[in-house]
Structures are given as structure tokens and as C-alpha cells.
Motif scaffolding. Structure first.
Motif, PDB file in Angstrom:
ATOM      1  N   UNK A 114       3.025   3.250  -9.641  1.00 20.52           N
ATOM      2  CA  UNK A 114       2.297   3.322  -8.375  1.00 20.52           C
ATOM      3  C   UNK A 114       2.688   2.114  -7.538  1.00 20.52           C
ATOM      4  N   UNK A 115       3.158   2.367  -6.327  1.00 16.73           N
ATOM      5  CA  UNK A 115       3.576   1.287  -5.441  1.00 16.73           C
ATOM      6  C   UNK A 115       2.449   1.006  -4.458  1.00 16.73           C
ATOM      7  N   UNK A 116       1.988  -0.245  -4.417  1.00 11.51           N
ATOM      8  CA  UNK A 116       0.930  -0.612  -3.490  1.00 11.51           C
ATOM      9  C   UNK A 116      -0.163  -1.415  -4.164  1.00 11.51           C
ATOM     10  N   UNK A 117      -1.001  -2.072  -3.329  1.00  7.55           N
ATOM     11  CA  UNK A 117      -2.070  -2.924  -3.858  1.00  7.55           C
ATOM     12  C   UNK A 117      -3.386  -2.686  -3.149  1.00  7.55           C
TER      13      UNK A 117
ATOM     14  N   UNK B 187       1.620  -0.541 -11.988  1.00 11.60           N
ATOM     15  CA  UNK B 187       1.468  -0.821 -10.555  1.00 11.60           C
ATOM     16  C   UNK B 187       2.533  -1.835 -10.148  1.00 11.60           C
ATOM     17  N   UNK B 188       3.277  -1.484  -9.095  1.00 13.46           N
ATOM     18  CA  UNK B 188       4.326  -2.365  -8.578  1.00 13.46           C
ATOM     19  C   UNK B 188       3.806  -2.948  -7.269  1.00 13.46           C
ATOM     20  N   UNK B 189       3.599  -4.252  -7.237  1.00  9.42           N
ATOM     21  CA  UNK B 189       2.877  -4.883  -6.126  1.00  9.42           C
ATOM     22  C   UNK B 189       3.712  -6.026  -5.549  1.00  9.42           C
ATOM     23  N   UNK B 190       4.008  -5.945  -4.269  1.00 15.49           N
ATOM     24  CA  UNK B 190       4.801  -6.997  -3.621  1.00 15.49           C
ATOM     25  C   UNK B 190       4.068  -8.337  -3.587  1.00 15.49           C
TER      26      UNK B 190
END
Length: 319
Positions: free
Chosen positions: A160-163, A184-187
Motif C-alpha cells: 500500500x502506497x501512502x500514509x 506500507x510504503x511511505x515517503x
């Protein structure tokens, strides 16, 4: 060709409210939408719960009673169907507006026919255009920018991309509905500060116990059929993956606004030019209403605080 006093583009809650205010002022009107009634709400996740209480989502003096203080998506859809029926609103659904030209009146050109109107209100929201990842593999079928139900992801490894709230809701729901692995992939270095207060402890505890894996200060750089490549700090990680759910947010259709002649501000949010009191744009008789007024700042206007746009617009038209 029939001429209306007001043509409303968008059949969301604010577009419906504009029509109701037009009815109160004995103005002829028509609502046009390229999708179904409240199309944006229809595309929200099935188990979504609103931030706002039901009374703050009411329009047209139609009571909104929900089982809990914060209504669900299904309750909201039922409510706005009831509003439309109660007011007998004139709706042209599944009809896309292609262009708007102004001479003595506005000529609204759609995918089916043309209309004339003295005034036009654009209340199209922002949910149609997702932010893209702009990386190799984003066009694969496993990559999705919309989420509605956890069932397709049972037994799968998902990223899941986003925070933000959408990403957190998706992570928690898919984890509890049997996903084999949720990442979760979070910048950013941490979760969004606006996470719903009743959800925040849940997601933090799931990350802490590693039931949900969180990669902070990270981004996906490549997607393949079986894996994703993540750049996190100064190294790259390869993860086995079945689906990528990019909950990266959405943006207004600026190209359409520019096409019809509305000027876009030079601020970082690309705020469409409009009078904050009357909601009229740089084009006389052409108005904006609802979340689209905030440009890229899509968390500025909600149903509860933009209902007044409808009143301001119709009052200005009457004058």
C-alpha cells in the motif's frame, strides 16, 4: 434547444445542494454528471466511515439519521438518493460535459447533446484523477489507484502506497480480512498527522508488532509481475508482491477548467481563480462550488463547510 437559468456540472452533494437552492429561487436548472449520482462517494471504499456527523452532511432540510454518530458510505448513498427523490431533482447522469462556450449564454456540449444556460456551476470534486507513481510497471493490472473491498486480496501479498487515512484504512482492513502480507510504503518519516484519532492507535500498534510492515522514508521504484523494488534510505529492497494499492490521493481536472477559460492561480495549490464571497470565476456567470475551489488542497473544503457555496452562488445570480 431549451435554455436554463443554471446548469450544474456534478451530481455530488454540493451539486445537489446548488439545485435545491435554485429551486427555492424559482430558477430553472439541470444537473449533469458523467457518472452516477454522487459518483465520488460511490467509488469510496465500501466500509468507509465519514469524519463528519450525519447532521453536518444534511442538505435540503432532509434529515439524515444514521445508526452511529458518524455515518457510513452506504448510509450516505441512501440519504442522497432520498434527497434527490424528495426534491425531484432533474438529473442527466452518465453524460460527460466535453466543453463550455460563452456567447450571449453558455453553450454546454456533452457526450449526448448540447444545452444553453445563463449561468454554469462547476461542482465536480477531485476524485477522478489519481496521482500517478510515474514508475516502470505502473500500467500492470496488479496496480490499482482505487480500493473498494478487501475480498480480492485474501491470501495475497500486497503493498500500500501512502500514509494518509485512505492508506491506513486499507492496510487495517486487508490485514484483518486475511491478506498474507501487508506492507506500507511511505515517503515520509512517519504517518500523516491527520490520521483519524480513533484509528491512529490501531495502526501504530499493528506496525509496532510488525503485523503490518511499514517502510518509512521509502518509495517504490519499479513494479514487476511478481515483485516490487523499494528504495529505502540508501539501499534497495525487493519484495514479493501480488498487488500494489496506490492510495496516493487525487486531483481536480485542471485541464477541463483551463479548457473552459478558468484561470488557475500561481500558488502551490493551483487554486482556481474565483471570488470567495460569490464563488464566481474570472468568467462572468461561471461559478465553482465544493472541494474543487481548493485546487490541490483537497482537504480544505468538505460537504459540511462548502454547503454555503450553493447559497452564495444563487444569491449572486438572483442579484
Amino acid at each position: 434547444m431549451r435554455k436554463y437559468d443554471v446548469c450544474i456540472i456534478g451530481a455530488g452533494p454540493i451539486g445537489l445542494n446548488c439545485a435545491i437552492e435554485a429551486i427555492k429561487s424559482n430558477l430553472t436548472y439541470l444537473i449533469i454528471d458523467k457518472g452516477c449520482l454522487i459518483n465520488s462517494l460511490y467509488n469510496y471504499p465500501n466500509n468507509m466511515t465519514f469524519f463528519s456527523t450525519s447532521d453536518k452532511l444534511e442538505i435540503g432540510n432532509v434529515p439524515f439519521i444514521s445508526h452511529n454518530s458518524k455515518p457510513t458510505k452506504s448510509e450516505a448513498m441512501e440519504y442522497y438518493r432520498r434527497v434527490s427523490s424528495s426534491w425531484k431533482l432533474k438529473l442527466n447522469l452518465y453524460e460527460e460535459v466535453i466543453d463550455i462556450k460563452q456567447n450571449e449564454n453558455f453553450k454546454i456540449m456533452t457526450s449526448k447533446r448540447n444545452y444553453l444556460a445563463k449561468n454554469v456551476i462547476i461542482a465536480t470534486g477531485f476524485y477522478d484523477l489519481p496521482y500517478k507513481l510515474e514508475i516502470p510497471g505502473e500500467d500492470l493490472k496488479k496496480v490499482r489507484h482505487y480500493y473498494d473491498d478487501p475480498h480480492p486480496y485474501f491470501g495475497m501479498k500486497i503493498a500500500i502506497v501512502g500514509a494518509g487515512n485512505s492508506a491506513v484504512d486499507v492496510a487495517l482492513e486487508t490485514f484483518r480480512k486475511g491478506c498474507e502480507e501487508v506492507s506500507m510504503i511511505i515517503r515520509e518519516p512517519k504517518l500523516n498527522s491527520n490520521i483519524k484519532y480513533w484509528v491512529k492507535p490501531d495502526i501504530e500498534n499493528r506496525i509496532k508488532e510488525k503485523s503490518i510492515k511499514a517502510y518509512f522514508n521509502s518509495r517504490i521504484t519499479k513494479i514487476t509481475d511478481k515483485k516490487i523494488e523499494i528504495k529505502t534510505r540508501n539501499k534497495k529492497i525487493l519484495l514479493e508482491n501480488d498487488f500494489v494499492l496506490a492510495m496516493t490521493g487525487y486531483q481536480p481536472n485542471f485541464n477541463f477548467l483551463k479548457k473552459v477559460g478558468i484561470k488557475i492561480g500561481l500558488d502551490q495549490n493551483k487554486t482556481p481563480i474565483h471570488n470567495k464571497k460569490t464563488m464566481e470565476t474570472n468568467i462572468s456567470g461561471l461559478y465553482l462550488a465544493g472541494v474543487i475551489c481548493g485546487g490541490l488542497k483537497t482537504n480544505k473544503w468538505f460537504i459540511e463547510n462548502s454547503r454555503k457555496h450553493s447559497i452564495n452562488i444563487i444569491n449572486h445570480i438572483n442579484k
